[in-house]
Design a protein around this motif. Structure first.
Motif, PDB file in Angstrom:
ATOM      1  N   LYS A  20      11.209  -6.353   5.861  1.00  8.52           N
ATOM      2  CA  LYS A  20      11.842  -5.342   5.024  1.00  8.52           C
ATOM      3  C   LYS A  20      11.676  -5.696   3.550  1.00  8.52           C
ATOM      4  CE  LYS A  20      15.434  -4.669   8.568  1.00  8.52           C
ATOM      5  NZ  LYS A  20      16.893  -4.691   8.832  1.00  8.52           N
ATOM      6  N   ASN A  21      11.995  -4.691   2.686  1.00  8.48           N
ATOM      7  CA  ASN A  21      12.031  -4.875   1.241  1.00  8.48           C
ATOM      8  C   ASN A  21      10.726  -5.493   0.714  1.00  8.48           C
ATOM      9  OD1 ASN A  21      14.705  -3.947   1.383  1.00  8.48           O
ATOM     10  ND2 ASN A  21      15.486  -6.044   1.652  1.00  8.48           N
ATOM     11  N   VAL A  22       9.602  -4.899   1.079  1.00  9.51           N
ATOM     12  CA  VAL A  22       8.287  -5.418   0.696  1.00  9.51           C
ATOM     13  C   VAL A  22       7.940  -4.927  -0.702  1.00  9.51           C
ATOM     14  CG1 VAL A  22       5.851  -5.536   1.276  1.00  9.51           C
ATOM     15  CG2 VAL A  22       7.559  -5.436   3.101  1.00  9.51           C
ATOM     16  N   SER A  23       7.670  -5.872  -1.619  1.00  8.31           N
ATOM     17  CA  SER A  23       7.209  -5.551  -2.973  1.00  8.31           C
ATOM     18  C   SER A  23       5.834  -6.179  -3.181  1.00  8.31           C
ATOM     19  CB  SER A  23       8.212  -6.076  -4.001  1.00  8.31           C
ATOM     20  OG  SER A  23       8.251  -7.491  -3.976  1.00  8.31           O
ATOM     21  N   ALA A  24       5.413  -6.258  -4.443  1.00  7.89           N
ATOM     22  CA  ALA A  24       4.094  -6.839  -4.720  1.00  7.89           C
ATOM     23  C   ALA A  24       4.070  -8.334  -4.479  1.00  7.89           C
ATOM     24  CB  ALA A  24       3.679  -6.530  -6.154  1.00  7.89           C
ATOM     25  N   THR A  25       5.239  -9.009  -4.602  1.00 12.83           N
ATOM     26  CA  THR A  25       5.258 -10.475  -4.486  1.00 12.83           C
ATOM     27  C   THR A  25       6.301 -11.003  -3.518  1.00 12.83           C
ATOM     28  OG1 THR A  25       6.753 -10.567  -6.400  1.00 12.83           O
ATOM     29  CG2 THR A  25       4.372 -10.792  -6.824  1.00 12.83           C
TER      30      THR A  25
ATOM     31  N   THR B  65       1.594  -6.109   0.976  1.00 12.40           N
ATOM     32  CA  THR B  65       2.361  -6.055  -0.265  1.00 12.40           C
ATOM     33  C   THR B  65       1.867  -4.916  -1.144  1.00 12.40           C
ATOM     34  OG1 THR B  65       0.852  -7.681  -1.216  1.00 12.40           O
ATOM     35  CG2 THR B  65       2.877  -8.521  -0.250  1.00 12.40           C
ATOM     36  N   ALA B  66       2.678  -4.528  -2.115  1.00 17.13           N
ATOM     37  CA  ALA B  66       2.342  -3.419  -3.013  1.00 17.13           C
ATOM     38  C   ALA B  66       1.304  -3.862  -4.047  1.00 17.13           C
ATOM     39  CB  ALA B  66       3.612  -2.913  -3.698  1.00 17.13           C
ATOM     40  N   GLU B  67       0.650  -2.866  -4.700  1.00 18.69           N
ATOM     41  CA  GLU B  67      -0.366  -3.155  -5.700  1.00 18.69           C
ATOM     42  C   GLU B  67       0.273  -3.574  -7.019  1.00 18.69           C
ATOM     43  OE1 GLU B  67      -3.084  -0.001  -6.268  1.00 18.69           O
ATOM     44  OE2 GLU B  67      -3.994  -0.152  -4.268  1.00 18.69           O
ATOM     45  N   ALA B  68      -0.567  -4.271  -7.847  1.00 24.44           N
ATOM     46  CA  ALA B  68      -0.195  -4.633  -9.212  1.00 24.44           C
ATOM     47  C   ALA B  68      -1.425  -4.467 -10.083  1.00 24.44           C
ATOM     48  CB  ALA B  68       0.334  -6.059  -9.271  1.00 24.44           C
ATOM     49  N   ALA B  69      -1.236  -4.510 -11.397  1.00 25.48           N
ATOM     50  CA  ALA B  69      -2.367  -4.369 -12.312  1.00 25.48           C
ATOM     51  C   ALA B  69      -3.329  -5.540 -12.144  1.00 25.48           C
ATOM     52  CB  ALA B  69      -1.865  -4.307 -13.749  1.00 25.48           C
TER      53      ALA B  69
ATOM     54  N   PRO C 103     -17.871  -7.536  -9.429  1.00 22.79           N
ATOM     55  CA  PRO C 103     -16.626  -6.922  -8.940  1.00 22.79           C
ATOM     56  C   PRO C 103     -15.517  -7.972  -8.866  1.00 22.79           C
ATOM     57  CG  PRO C 103     -18.492  -6.299  -7.568  1.00 22.79           C
ATOM     58  CD  PRO C 103     -18.979  -7.371  -8.477  1.00 22.79           C
ATOM     59  N   LEU C 104     -14.313  -7.537  -9.197  1.00 21.38           N
ATOM     60  CA  LEU C 104     -13.165  -8.440  -9.115  1.00 21.38           C
ATOM     61  C   LEU C 104     -12.877  -8.784  -7.666  1.00 21.38           C
ATOM     62  CD1 LEU C 104     -10.731  -6.803 -11.701  1.00 21.38           C
ATOM     63  CD2 LEU C 104     -12.203  -8.803 -12.028  1.00 21.38           C
ATOM     64  N   SER C 105     -12.470 -10.014  -7.440  1.00 18.57           N
ATOM     65  CA  SER C 105     -12.079 -10.412  -6.094  1.00 18.57           C
ATOM     66  C   SER C 105     -10.791  -9.705  -5.698  1.00 18.57           C
ATOM     67  CB  SER C 105     -11.898 -11.932  -6.034  1.00 18.57           C
ATOM     68  OG  SER C 105     -10.792 -12.320  -6.833  1.00 18.57           O
ATOM     69  N   LYS C 106     -10.471  -9.808  -4.439  1.00 21.53           N
ATOM     70  CA  LYS C 106      -9.277  -9.126  -3.951  1.00 21.53           C
ATOM     71  C   LYS C 106      -8.020  -9.671  -4.597  1.00 21.53           C
ATOM     72  CE  LYS C 106      -7.359  -7.445   0.379  1.00 21.53           C
ATOM     73  NZ  LYS C 106      -7.444  -7.497   1.854  1.00 21.53           N
ATOM     74  N   LEU C 107      -7.994 -10.971  -4.835  1.00 25.75           N
ATOM     75  CA  LEU C 107      -6.830 -11.559  -5.489  1.00 25.75           C
ATOM     76  C   LEU C 107      -6.757 -11.160  -6.950  1.00 25.75           C
ATOM     77  CD1 LEU C 107      -6.861 -15.158  -3.958  1.00 25.75           C
ATOM     78  CD2 LEU C 107      -5.376 -13.238  -3.360  1.00 25.75           C
ATOM     79  N   GLN C 108      -7.919 -10.930  -7.599  1.00 27.64           N
ATOM     80  CA  GLN C 108      -7.925 -10.542  -9.003  1.00 27.64           C
ATOM     81  C   GLN C 108      -7.659  -9.062  -9.189  1.00 27.64           C
ATOM     82  OE1 GLN C 108     -11.838 -11.806 -10.086  1.00 27.64           O
ATOM     83  NE2 GLN C 108     -11.251 -13.941 -10.453  1.00 27.64           N
ATOM     84  N   ALA C 109      -8.132  -8.239  -8.262  1.00 26.54           N
ATOM     85  CA  ALA C 109      -7.988  -6.786  -8.423  1.00 26.54           C
ATOM     86  C   ALA C 109      -6.562  -6.325  -8.191  1.00 26.54           C
ATOM     87  CB  ALA C 109      -8.930  -6.063  -7.477  1.00 26.54           C
ATOM     88  N   ASN C 110      -5.812  -7.005  -7.305  1.00 28.52           N
ATOM     89  CA  ASN C 110      -4.414  -6.643  -6.998  1.00 28.52           C
ATOM     90  C   ASN C 110      -4.294  -5.202  -6.539  1.00 28.52           C
ATOM     91  OD1 ASN C 110      -3.562  -9.202  -7.715  1.00 28.52           O
ATOM     92  ND2 ASN C 110      -3.090  -8.622  -9.826  1.00 28.52           N
ATOM     93  N   GLY C 111      -5.332  -4.699  -5.925  1.00 27.36           N
ATOM     94  CA  GLY C 111      -5.337  -3.328  -5.434  1.00 27.36           C
ATOM     95  C   GLY C 111      -6.738  -2.767  -5.459  1.00 27.36           C
ATOM     96  N   LYS C 112      -6.849  -1.487  -5.148  1.00 30.86           N
ATOM     97  CA  LYS C 112      -8.148  -0.835  -5.123  1.00 30.86           C
ATOM     98  C   LYS C 112      -8.556  -0.418  -6.531  1.00 30.86           C
ATOM     99  CE  LYS C 112     -10.658   3.010  -3.040  1.00 30.86           C
ATOM    100  NZ  LYS C 112     -10.559   4.190  -2.154  1.00 30.86           N
TER     101      LYS C 112
END
Length: 959
Positions: A337-342, A420-424, A450-459
């Motif tokens: 529950k209560n899933v955020s970006a971090t 988890t949710a996306e971030a900038a 291309p940015l890695s998945k950890l760097q992109a923090n989203g699509k």
């Protein structure tokens, strides 16, 4: 007093009765003997089963007795077994005892007897053996039947490593019987003339269908056999263990061990026995069994697991405390529950376990190849907060629990997945460029990784490219490029530009990556250096740059030579002066070029160094095309200027020249070498890879040589090819050439001139042959019979002379060989007296039509000897002559043998002026003026004397 006397009398009688009974009881063991002895046979197990009873015991009396049993074989005196069997005996109780025979019971007669004795502690003084029972005889052979041969035991089952006794029974002792085990003959001992025994020790397991044993007689075709089934050793259960999940049911498990190995498996049974409670249960499965725990049961349990099959029993034991063998069930109602970006929260529940409700739960979090573990103590409900998670990342969280007081086993995992949710985006794109000058414009190809998945923090939705003209700062240009594009091409003017690249997702924008392009590229020439690659990659280093440098960039192509070279780069810090470039795309034998750039404080790259190398050098792939020139008697020159050493799979370090010759020693500057085909030659080594010519000197004139040139790298030489052959000219050949060439030129000149003057030479040397069809003499012939006559016939010709040529054929001889004389000519003159002079024309022989005559020495007429002169009559007139001659010619032509006659065509135009002039008439007739041919006729050579012609000699001719 009387009453006392009566009581005393009664007491004495009772006491007497008691003593009498005790005497009977004490005296009975002496007569207690086994009775009703019966013996039965179990052929399958090769056992004797005995049963008997003791009848003389008092009612309800129980005594411990021992029975001694004797078993004899063949004869009663041959006792093979004695055993004492102890048991408690009741009145008329049927007692049983069994004995397994090692020798098949069918092989010999057996006898059994027994006796008994009291073995009770109450009457130790009365241990006396009873009398022996009579011998009970067991003879199975009498019931075998009438077959001539038997082999025993039938289908016996034993364990691997056991000892087995085999026998055969023959109805006739006269036969010689041989027995075989899997084709190998066995040797045994003879029990009697008809029985032989074989002892097999430590029998092995051969196959699942059993071991074959057979016996056969030497006389006759009698063969009998059996199958001995040998099973693998029955093992005891392994890994015997018991545990509980709710303190109400025990689950016991074990490994049953290996199978018997037979085609038909032996039945196995497993029994679970608990010694404290005395309870037993027969397990329905051969690897596990459940045991119900009573509510008031003790915590300690002592179990015995017994495994049994047809051959043996195996047992194992286990003692444990029930509360120490708790295996909890898996948690349930697990949620994230209560899933955020971090952050995220995980909750769950556990099953209660009696009063032992405190459990230790373990949480594992899987994400991006990492595993995070944490432990939590719970009783009923569990909860855990997961922190420091990565944005827009898929995670898997799982939980399991165990007894916190006495750890035994973890429960099964319960798993849940969440994202988890996306971030900038957290990092700026890694940007590089390639700059070219095209028609006064600056073409910049911009690349970014291309940015890695950890760097992109989203699509990533798009990349923003902002162009700023540094000469006109107010001028900005924005480009939005959607993925998966990772670059763009920009056409700029000669101004300086600053380029900013950012990545954008649904939440925000990444930091900007800045790179500048100068209007004045200022590229300088940099010398290229060689580097050597290793398995780990290319180790590159460069000199540190003075001044302010914000970093370095190493650039290379992973597909050299390809228009889409797959440009790669590596950003390094300002304090770095070396790096290792590695890639899975590097291939052996491919040259890779590296460029090292420095980044100024204005973010403008400038070239520092160039390096080139191979990850792994190979031998050259091909050899140069060698041209030979300047061939002399002592040397020749080789050149290979068109060879591209840069395209080889390694650095060409030089060339090897192999030279073959008939000389035994090598020339100066070379050494002997052995080729792959074991041939020996001389080798010249050219160490300078830039050298493209070589002069082979000190050769011998007029000698044969073969040469072959190949490059070499640090790994080895190129492929061995074909040798080129060359022969040095002779030392004086140039002098001969100076003489021969002018001669050849002169001859050719003469031939050309002769060809140009061929018509003139033809007219002078060999004029054309007259064509009879085109002769003008035809116009003078006036044929009355055929006015259209165009061809001269024999009858139309008035001959003046006949030349007769006799040619030898076979055994015939010509007249000239019989008597050689001067040549004689025959003249045919007109017979009319009024004809006083010669005819209008004189005949001559045309040698063109008579090859034989033209080859002879005479030019005019062929001579004929006087003795052989035929008798010819004179022609009376010019008209009769041709007719008579034609007639006789036709007649005589058929009489001349084939091959003896040649035809001479005689013309009337020329006079006989040449040839043998001594044979001519002294006063030849004067030829009349004539300019045309007269008729010609053909005279057969060697013609016999025509009957109508008269032969004239010289005198007659003058007449």
């Amino acid at each position: 007093m009387a009453l006392f006397s009566a009581f005393q009398t009664t007491f004495l009688l009772a006491l007497l009765s008691l003593k009498t009974y005790q005497s009977e009881v004490l005296s009975e063991p002496l007569s207690l003997a086994p009775e009703s002895l019966e013996v039965s046979i179990d052929s399958a197990r090769q056992c004797l089963h005995l049963q008997w009873s003791v009848h003389n015991l008092a009612y309800h009396q129980e005594l411990k007795m021992v029975f001694q049993i004797e078993i004899s074989r063949i004869k009663t005196s041959n006792v093979i077994w004695v055993e004492n069997y102890s048991t408690t005996v009741k009145r008329n109780q049927v007692l049983r005892w069994s004995w397994e025979s090692q020798l098949p019971l069918e092989c010999a007669k057996h006898s059994v007897r027994m006796r008994g004795a009291v073995d009770d502690a109450q009457v130790p003084e009365l241990r006396f053996w009873s009398n022996w029972t009579s011998w009970e005889e067991v003879d199975v052979q009498s019931s075998l039947g009438h077959d001539p041969l038997f082999v025993f035991p039938k289908d016996k089952l034993v364990e691997e490593g056991s000892n087995v006794t085999i026998c055969y029974v023959s109805r006739s002792h006269q036969n010689n019987i041989s027995c075989y085990l899997e084709g190998v003959r066995m040797h045994g001992e003879q029990l009697d003339p008809n029985v032989c025994v074989f002892h097999l020790k430590n029998v092995p397991f051969i196959r699942e269908t059993g071991t074959n044993i057979y016996c056969k007689a030497d006389r006759g075709d009698v063969i009998k056999g059996i199958v001995l089934f040998v099973s693998k050793v029955f093992e005891e259960p392994k890994d015997f263990s018991c545990e509980t999940r709710d303190l109400k049911t025990l689950n016991c498990t074990w490994a049953p061990g290996s199978d018997a190995g037979l085609l038909t498996q032996l039945s196995q049974s497993y029994t679970l026995f608990e010694s404290f409670s005395g309870k037993k249960t027969l397990c329905k499965h051969k690897s596990w069994c459940n045991w119900q725990v009573p509510p008031d049961s003790q915590e300690m349990h002592n179990f015995t697991l017994t495994a049994e099959n047809y051959l043996r029993k195996r047992s194992v034991h286990l003692l444990f405390n029930l509360t120490h063998r708790v295996h909890p069930m898996a948690p349930f109602n697990v949620f994230v529950k209560n899933v955020s970006a971090t952050n995220a929260t995980m909750t769950w529940k556990v099953h209660s376990i009696g009063n032992y409700s405190t459990l230790l739960c373990q949480i594992e979090l899987y994400g991006e190849g990492k595993v995070i573990q944490q432990n939590v103590s719970v009783k009923v409900n569990g909860k855990h907060l997961m922190k420091k998670l990565e944005p827009s990342t898929e995670y898997a969280a799982q939980v399991r629990c165990a007894n916190a007081n006495h750890f035994w086993k973890w429960s099964e995992w319960t798993r849940r997945n969440f994202t988890t949710a996306e971030a900038a985006p957290s990092e700026a794109p890694d940007v590089w460029r390639n700059v070219k000058s095209v028609q006064g414009h600056c073409v910049v190809t911009l690349f970014w990784k291309p940015l890695s998945k950890l760097q992109a923090n989203g699509k990533i939705l798009f990349y923003n490219v902002v162009l700023e003209n540094l000469d006109r700062p107010s001028t900005l240009k924005l480009l939005s490029i959607p993925p998966p594009a990772n670059g763009t091409e920009l056409t700029l003017d000669q101004c300086s530009y600053q380029i900013r690249v950012t990545a954008n997702n649904s939440v925000g924008t990444s930091p900007a990556s800045i790179i500048a392009v100068s209007g004045d590229p200022g590229n300088k020439e940099v010398e290229e250096e060689r580097v050597k690659g290793t398995e780990d990659g290319f180790c590159l280093s460069w000199k540190p740059q003075p001044g302010d440098v914000t970093g370095y960039v190493v650039e290379w192509c992973e597909r050299p030579g390809d228009p889409l070279c797959d440009l790669q780069w590596k950003n390094l810090g300002p304090d770095t002066t070396s790096t290792v470039v590695s890639s899975d795309a590097f291939r052996p034998g491919v040259r890779y070029n590296f460029r090292i750039y420095g980044i100024s404080t204005e973010r403008i790259p400038y070239l520092l160094e160039k390096k080139t190398g191979y990850s792994q050098e190979l031998v050259p792939s091909d050899n140069p095309q060698v041209l030979m020139s300047n061939l002399t008697s002592y040397s020749f020159t080789l050149s290979w200027k068109d060879y591209a050493a840069e395209s080889q799979p390694g650095f060409v370090r030089g060339y090897s020249l192999y030279l073959k010759s008939k000389a035994a020693r090598c020339l100066p500057g070379s050494e002997k070498a052995v080729l792959s085909d074991d041939s020996i030659c001389c080798k010249y080594k050219i160490d300078n890879p830039k050298q493209k010519t070589f002069v082979v000197e000190n050769l011998q004139p007029a000698s044969f040589y073969e040469f072959f040139l190949t490059p070499y790298t640090s790994v080895g030489e190129g492929p061995q090819g074909a040798f080129t052959k060359v022969t040095t000219p002779d030392e004086y050949s140039h002098i001969l050439i100076r003489v021969i060439l002018p001669m050849i030129f002169s001859i050719l000149l003469i031939m050309i001139l002769c060809y140009l003057k061929s018509q003139w030479m033809k007219e002078k040397c060999y004029p054309d042959i007259p064509d009879p069809y085109k002769s003008s003499v035809l116009s003078l012939i006036k044929s009355k019979e055929n006015p259209r006559l165009t061809i001269m016939n024999v009858k139309d010709c008035i001959p003046d002379a006949i030349e007769v040529i006799n040619k030898q054929e076979g055994t015939r001889k010509s007249l000239t060989e019989t008597e050689p004389t001067k040549p004689t000519y025959l003249y045919l003159l007109p017979t009319e007296k009024s004809h006083s002079g010669p005819g209008p024309c004189i005949c001559f022989e045309n040698f063109t039509y008579n090859q034989a005559a033209s080859d002879s020495a005479s030019c005019g007429h062929v001579p004929v000897t006087p003795k052989a002169q035929p008798q010819l009559g004179l022609l009376t007139s010019s008209e009769n002559g041709p007719k008579a001659l034609g007639k006789n010619y036709v007649n005589s032509l058929g009489e001349i043998p084939a091959g003896e006659t040649n035809l001479n065509y005689v013309s009337q135009l020329a006079s006989p002026m040449c040839g043998d002039k001594s044979s001519l008439p002294t006063n030849p007739p004067e030829p009349a003026l004539c300019s045309e041919y007269k008729t010609q006729m053909a005279i057969p050579m060697g013609l016999a004397s025509p009957p109508s012609i008269t032969l004239l000699d010289e005198g007659e001719h003058d007449h």
